[in-house]
Design a protein around this motif. Structure first.
Motif, mmCIF file in Angstrom:
data_model
loop_
_atom_site.group_PDB
_atom_site.id
_atom_site.type_symbol
_atom_site.label_atom_id
_atom_site.label_comp_id
_atom_site.label_asym_id
_atom_site.label_seq_id
_atom_site.Cartn_x
_atom_site.Cartn_y
_atom_site.Cartn_z
ATOM 1 N N LEU A 14 0.830 -1.203 0.000
ATOM 2 C CA LEU A 14 0.000 0.000 0.000
ATOM 3 C C LEU A 14 0.866 1.255 0.000
ATOM 4 O O LEU A 14 0.582 2.212 -0.728
ATOM 5 C CB LEU A 14 -0.932 0.001 1.216
ATOM 6 N N ARG A 15 1.931 1.254 0.772
ATOM 7 C CA ARG A 15 2.830 2.415 0.804
ATOM 8 C C ARG A 15 3.493 2.639 -0.548
ATOM 9 O O ARG A 15 3.633 3.784 -0.993
ATOM 10 C CB ARG A 15 3.884 2.236 1.891
ATOM 11 N N LEU A 16 3.913 1.563 -1.198
ATOM 12 C CA LEU A 16 4.500 1.690 -2.531
ATOM 13 C C LEU A 16 3.479 2.227 -3.530
ATOM 14 O O LEU A 16 3.798 3.070 -4.370
ATOM 15 C CB LEU A 16 5.043 0.347 -3.014
ATOM 16 N N HIS A 17 2.266 1.722 -3.448
ATOM 17 C CA HIS A 17 1.196 2.195 -4.319
ATOM 18 C C HIS A 17 0.987 3.703 -4.118
ATOM 19 O O HIS A 17 0.882 4.457 -5.085
ATOM 20 C CB HIS A 17 -0.080 1.419 -4.021
ATOM 21 N N LEU A 18 0.942 4.134 -2.870
ATOM 22 C CA LEU A 18 0.769 5.548 -2.563
ATOM 23 C C LEU A 18 1.948 6.383 -3.071
ATOM 24 O O LEU A 18 1.758 7.454 -3.653
ATOM 25 C CB LEU A 18 0.597 5.746 -1.056
ATOM 26 N N LEU A 19 3.161 5.885 -2.888
ATOM 27 C CA LEU A 19 4.348 6.591 -3.359
ATOM 28 C C LEU A 19 4.301 6.791 -4.872
ATOM 29 O O LEU A 19 4.512 7.906 -5.373
ATOM 30 C CB LEU A 19 5.615 5.829 -2.968
ATOM 31 N N PHE A 20 4.018 5.721 -5.627
ATOM 32 C CA PHE A 20 3.957 5.841 -7.081
ATOM 33 C C PHE A 20 2.798 6.716 -7.528
ATOM 34 O O PHE A 20 2.907 7.443 -8.525
ATOM 35 C CB PHE A 20 3.885 4.459 -7.735
ATOM 36 N N TYR A 21 1.688 6.677 -6.810
ATOM 37 C CA TYR A 21 0.549 7.554 -7.103
ATOM 38 C C TYR A 21 0.968 9.017 -6.997
ATOM 39 O O TYR A 21 0.717 9.814 -7.898
ATOM 40 C CB TYR A 21 -0.599 7.233 -6.139
ATOM 41 N N VAL A 22 1.622 9.351 -5.898
ATOM 42 C CA VAL A 22 2.040 10.748 -5.677
ATOM 43 C C VAL A 22 3.084 11.170 -6.708
ATOM 44 O O VAL A 22 2.968 12.227 -7.330
ATOM 45 C CB VAL A 22 2.567 10.934 -4.233
#
Length: 74
Positions: A14-22
């Motif tokens: 989830l953190r990786l997903h959020l990082l790539f989203y941002v």
């Protein structure tokens, strides 16, 4: 075959997903700002629809998995 994924692996994903989203959406905003400011804010589509996917990912990580009790096995 079902493999159980650890809670920390789910949170890491989830953190990786959020990082790539941002990062991806910031890059799109920078491109829009540098090239096409006077037209429609097209990064909005990525922000909204990818954001919906991110919300579902968050929801899947944070909710408890359903148990299979009460289901018949044949």
């Amino acid at each position: 075959m079902n493999k159980a994924i650890s809670e920390s692996a789910k949170i890491w994903g989830l953190r990786l997903h959020l990082l790539f989203y941002v990062l991806a959406n910031l890059a799109q905003i920078v491109v829009w700002w540098a090239v096409d400011q006077e037209h429609f804010f097209w990064p909005l589509w990525s922000i909204v629809f990818w954001g919906i996917g991110l919300v579902f990912h968050y929801w899947g990580v944070r909710t408890a998995p359903r148990s299979n009790t009460g289901h018949r096995t044949y």
